[in-house]
Design a protein around this motif. Structure first.
Motif, PDB file in Angstrom:
ATOM      1  N   MET A 130     -23.950 -53.834 -34.542  1.00  0.00           N
ATOM      2  CA  MET A 130     -25.455 -54.145 -34.341  1.00  0.00           C
ATOM      3  C   MET A 130     -26.389 -52.876 -34.930  1.00  0.00           C
ATOM      4  O   MET A 130     -27.370 -53.035 -35.851  1.00  0.00           O
ATOM      5  CB  MET A 130     -25.724 -54.282 -32.975  1.00  0.00           C
ATOM      6  CG  MET A 130     -25.167 -55.471 -32.423  1.00  0.00           C
ATOM      7  SD  MET A 130     -25.553 -55.656 -30.698  1.00  0.00           S
ATOM      8  CE  MET A 130     -27.002 -56.380 -30.728  1.00  0.00           C
ATOM      9  N   ILE A 131     -25.938 -51.803 -35.055  1.00  0.00           N
ATOM     10  CA  ILE A 131     -26.525 -50.666 -35.602  1.00  0.00           C
ATOM     11  C   ILE A 131     -26.349 -50.550 -37.207  1.00  0.00           C
ATOM     12  O   ILE A 131     -27.293 -50.494 -38.151  1.00  0.00           O
ATOM     13  CB  ILE A 131     -26.191 -49.394 -35.090  1.00  0.00           C
ATOM     14  CG1 ILE A 131     -26.810 -48.980 -33.620  1.00  0.00           C
ATOM     15  CG2 ILE A 131     -26.641 -48.279 -35.808  1.00  0.00           C
ATOM     16  CD1 ILE A 131     -26.222 -47.976 -33.014  1.00  0.00           C
ATOM     17  N   ALA A 132     -25.032 -50.879 -37.529  1.00  0.00           N
ATOM     18  CA  ALA A 132     -24.860 -51.039 -39.080  1.00  0.00           C
ATOM     19  C   ALA A 132     -25.577 -52.095 -39.605  1.00  0.00           C
ATOM     20  O   ALA A 132     -26.010 -51.966 -40.708  1.00  0.00           O
ATOM     21  CB  ALA A 132     -23.248 -51.391 -39.364  1.00  0.00           C
ATOM     22  N   ARG A 133     -25.951 -53.231 -39.090  1.00  0.00           N
ATOM     23  CA  ARG A 133     -26.544 -54.357 -39.477  1.00  0.00           C
ATOM     24  C   ARG A 133     -28.074 -54.309 -39.341  1.00  0.00           C
ATOM     25  O   ARG A 133     -28.976 -55.144 -39.608  1.00  0.00           O
ATOM     26  CB  ARG A 133     -25.997 -55.684 -38.813  1.00  0.00           C
ATOM     27  CG  ARG A 133     -24.761 -56.026 -39.476  1.00  0.00           C
ATOM     28  CD  ARG A 133     -24.081 -57.311 -38.643  1.00  0.00           C
ATOM     29  NE  ARG A 133     -22.943 -57.756 -39.177  1.00  0.00           N
ATOM     30  CZ  ARG A 133     -22.891 -58.592 -40.343  1.00  0.00           C
ATOM     31  NH1 ARG A 133     -24.056 -59.227 -40.758  1.00  0.00           N
ATOM     32  NH2 ARG A 133     -21.624 -58.863 -40.833  1.00  0.00           N
ATOM     33  N   CYS A 134     -28.482 -53.256 -38.689  1.00  0.00           N
ATOM     34  CA  CYS A 134     -29.869 -53.221 -38.037  1.00  0.00           C
ATOM     35  C   CYS A 134     -31.195 -53.234 -39.120  1.00  0.00           C
ATOM     36  O   CYS A 134     -32.015 -53.970 -39.014  1.00  0.00           O
ATOM     37  CB  CYS A 134     -29.980 -51.928 -37.206  1.00  0.00           C
ATOM     38  SG  CYS A 134     -31.562 -51.861 -36.020  1.00  0.00           S
ATOM     39  N   SER A 135     -30.749 -52.796 -40.302  1.00  0.00           N
ATOM     40  CA  SER A 135     -31.899 -52.664 -41.570  1.00  0.00           C
ATOM     41  C   SER A 135     -31.907 -53.899 -42.178  1.00  0.00           C
ATOM     42  O   SER A 135     -32.665 -54.211 -42.774  1.00  0.00           O
ATOM     43  CB  SER A 135     -31.403 -51.557 -42.208  1.00  0.00           C
ATOM     44  OG  SER A 135     -30.468 -52.098 -43.084  1.00  0.00           O
ATOM     45  N   GLY A 136     -30.811 -54.776 -42.052  1.00  0.00           N
ATOM     46  CA  GLY A 136     -30.740 -56.011 -42.781  1.00  0.00           C
ATOM     47  C   GLY A 136     -30.500 -55.885 -44.143  1.00  0.00           C
ATOM     48  O   GLY A 136     -30.427 -56.707 -45.002  1.00  0.00           O
ATOM     49  N   ILE A 173     -24.056 -46.898 -43.513  1.00  0.00           N
ATOM     50  CA  ILE A 173     -23.872 -46.650 -42.109  1.00  0.00           C
ATOM     51  C   ILE A 173     -22.618 -46.945 -41.541  1.00  0.00           C
ATOM     52  O   ILE A 173     -22.029 -46.184 -40.913  1.00  0.00           O
ATOM     53  CB  ILE A 173     -25.000 -47.768 -41.323  1.00  0.00           C
ATOM     54  CG1 ILE A 173     -26.466 -47.215 -41.620  1.00  0.00           C
ATOM     55  CG2 ILE A 173     -24.721 -47.423 -39.690  1.00  0.00           C
ATOM     56  CD1 ILE A 173     -27.292 -48.078 -40.974  1.00  0.00           C
ATOM     57  N   SER A 174     -21.900 -47.927 -42.139  1.00  0.00           N
ATOM     58  CA  SER A 174     -20.489 -48.302 -41.633  1.00  0.00           C
ATOM     59  C   SER A 174     -19.545 -47.091 -42.232  1.00  0.00           C
ATOM     60  O   SER A 174     -18.501 -46.615 -41.338  1.00  0.00           O
ATOM     61  CB  SER A 174     -19.945 -49.441 -42.449  1.00  0.00           C
ATOM     62  OG  SER A 174     -20.383 -50.599 -42.039  1.00  0.00           O
ATOM     63  N   ASP A 175     -19.689 -46.463 -43.298  1.00  0.00           N
ATOM     64  CA  ASP A 175     -18.916 -45.246 -43.903  1.00  0.00           C
ATOM     65  C   ASP A 175     -19.510 -44.089 -42.812  1.00  0.00           C
ATOM     66  O   ASP A 175     -18.332 -43.286 -42.328  1.00  0.00           O
ATOM     67  CB  ASP A 175     -19.493 -44.835 -45.209  1.00  0.00           C
ATOM     68  CG  ASP A 175     -18.699 -43.623 -45.573  1.00  0.00           C
ATOM     69  OD1 ASP A 175     -17.427 -43.762 -45.848  1.00  0.00           O
ATOM     70  OD2 ASP A 175     -19.276 -42.646 -45.866  1.00  0.00           O
ATOM     71  N   ILE A 207     -26.275 -41.971 -35.308  1.00  0.00           N
ATOM     72  CA  ILE A 207     -25.633 -42.231 -36.662  1.00  0.00           C
ATOM     73  C   ILE A 207     -26.954 -43.050 -37.357  1.00  0.00           C
ATOM     74  O   ILE A 207     -27.169 -42.906 -38.732  1.00  0.00           O
ATOM     75  CB  ILE A 207     -24.427 -42.924 -36.711  1.00  0.00           C
ATOM     76  CG1 ILE A 207     -23.586 -41.817 -36.169  1.00  0.00           C
ATOM     77  CG2 ILE A 207     -24.031 -43.777 -37.684  1.00  0.00           C
ATOM     78  CD1 ILE A 207     -22.103 -42.789 -35.553  1.00  0.00           C
ATOM     79  N   GLY A 208     -27.504 -44.000 -36.235  1.00  0.00           N
ATOM     80  CA  GLY A 208     -28.703 -44.814 -36.928  1.00  0.00           C
ATOM     81  C   GLY A 208     -29.704 -43.952 -37.541  1.00  0.00           C
ATOM     82  O   GLY A 208     -30.201 -44.333 -38.451  1.00  0.00           O
ATOM     83  N   ARG A 209     -30.254 -43.105 -36.782  1.00  0.00           N
ATOM     84  CA  ARG A 209     -31.302 -42.204 -36.836  1.00  0.00           C
ATOM     85  C   ARG A 209     -30.902 -41.512 -38.260  1.00  0.00           C
ATOM     86  O   ARG A 209     -31.792 -41.050 -39.232  1.00  0.00           O
ATOM     87  CB  ARG A 209     -31.592 -41.386 -35.976  1.00  0.00           C
ATOM     88  CG  ARG A 209     -32.389 -42.054 -34.751  1.00  0.00           C
ATOM     89  CD  ARG A 209     -33.008 -40.924 -33.735  1.00  0.00           C
ATOM     90  NE  ARG A 209     -31.977 -39.984 -33.083  1.00  0.00           N
ATOM     91  CZ  ARG A 209     -31.592 -40.436 -31.848  1.00  0.00           C
ATOM     92  NH1 ARG A 209     -31.819 -41.681 -31.235  1.00  0.00           N
ATOM     93  NH2 ARG A 209     -30.735 -39.611 -31.293  1.00  0.00           N
TER      94      ARG A 209
END
Length: 224
Positions: free
Chosen positions: A114-120, A128-130, A155-157
Motif C-alpha cells: 500500500m505504501i509502494a502504490r501510494c503515489s499512484g 519504493i519497492s527497491d 521508507i515512504g517519507r
C-alpha cells in the motif's frame, strides 16, 4: 522457496492482533476465508481498479510477470541481484516487458504494498519497492506491528511521500481488500504456489539462477 497456505480476509490482514501467523515463516495466503456476513461483499470487489505495475516496451517479444512478496527473503535477493541484470540487459533494451504482482504472506507485506502504490506513479512504485527490498532485513525485524509500520512509513517519507498521504493510504480499507482479492485472482489463474515465481510468455517458471533464467529469455526471443 516459499509456499502458500490458506489465507485470511483483507480485514484480518489489516487488523493488528487479529492476524493468525503461520508457525512456518514466509507462508502465504492463497484465498479469502470470509464468513457468510461478508462473502457477498468480497465477491463484489472490483479488482479492475488495481493498476498493473509494468516497465519496458509494450511490444517487447518477451513478457515476464513476477509474483513476489515484500516479506520474502528470496524475493529481496532477486530484486537486489538478478533483477538489476534483467532490467539492464532486457527491459531497458526493449526485449522484455516486465510486470510485477504482489503476493501477500501477511499484513506487513500488504502494508508495504500500500505504501509502494501510494503515489499512484509507476516509476515511483518501483523506486519504493527497491527501498523496501533493500531494507527488508531491518524493517521486518523492527518489532511488533507498530514498529514495523513505523519503519515502512520512514521508507515512504524517504521516497518523498507526505505524512498525510501515507496515513490515507494505510487507512484505506477498501484498497486493502481490493488488493488481496486482486492478488487472489491472479495467483489462482497462474497457479502460483511459491515466491518468487515468474510467468514468461505464459509459461510458469520457478525461481532459479540468473544464467538459467537468461537462457529461457533468450530462447523466447529466438522464437520471434
Amino acid at each position: 522457496m516459499t509456499r502458500l497456505v490458506p489465507a485470511l480476509s483483507a480485514a484480518a490482514l489489516m487488523m493488528a492482533g487479529a492476524f493468525v501467523f503461520s508457525d512456518q515463516p514466509g507462508r502465504a495466503p492463497a484465498s479469502f476465508l470470509v464468513g457468510a456476513a461478508n462473502a457477498q461483499e468480497a465477491a463484489e470487489v472490483d479488482t479492475s481498479t488495481i493498476a498493473e505495475m509494468t516497465m519496458g516496451a509494450e511490444d517487447a517479444p518477451v513478457t515476464i510477470v513476477e509474483y513476489a512478496s515484500y516479506t520474502c527473503p528470496h524475493c529481496a535477493d532477486f530484486e537486489q541481484g538478478p533483477f538489476k541484470k534483467l532490467k539492464a540487459e532486457y527491459i531497458d533494451t526493449g526485449k522484455v516487458r516486465f510486470i510485477y504482482r504482489e503476493v501477500y504472506f501477511d499484513r506487513y507485506g500488504l502494508w508495504a504494498s500500500m505504501i509502494a502504490r501510494c503515489s499512484g506513479d509507476t516509476e515511483k512504485f518501483f523506486g519504493i519497492s527497491d527501498l523496501i527490498f533493500k531494507t527488508q532485513r531491518d524493517w521486518v525485524r523492527a518489532g511488533g506491528p507498530t514498529e514495523i509500520v513505523d519503519e515502512l512509513r520512514k521508507i515512504g517519507r524517504l521516497a518523498g511521500l507526505e505524512n498525510d498521504t501515507l496515513e490515507a493510504c494505510l487507512q484505506d480499507g477498501t484498497k486493502a481488500q481490493t488488493l488481496v482479492k486482486w492478488y487472489q485472482e491472479h495467483a489462482e489463474a497462474d497457479k502460483i504456489d511459491a515466491t518468487p515465481t515468474f510467468v514468461i510468455n505464459g509459461e510458469k517458471v520457478t525461481n532459479q539462477p540468473w544464467e538459467d533464467l537468461k537462457a529461457l529469455i533468450e530462447a523466447e526471443i529466438a522464437k520471434q
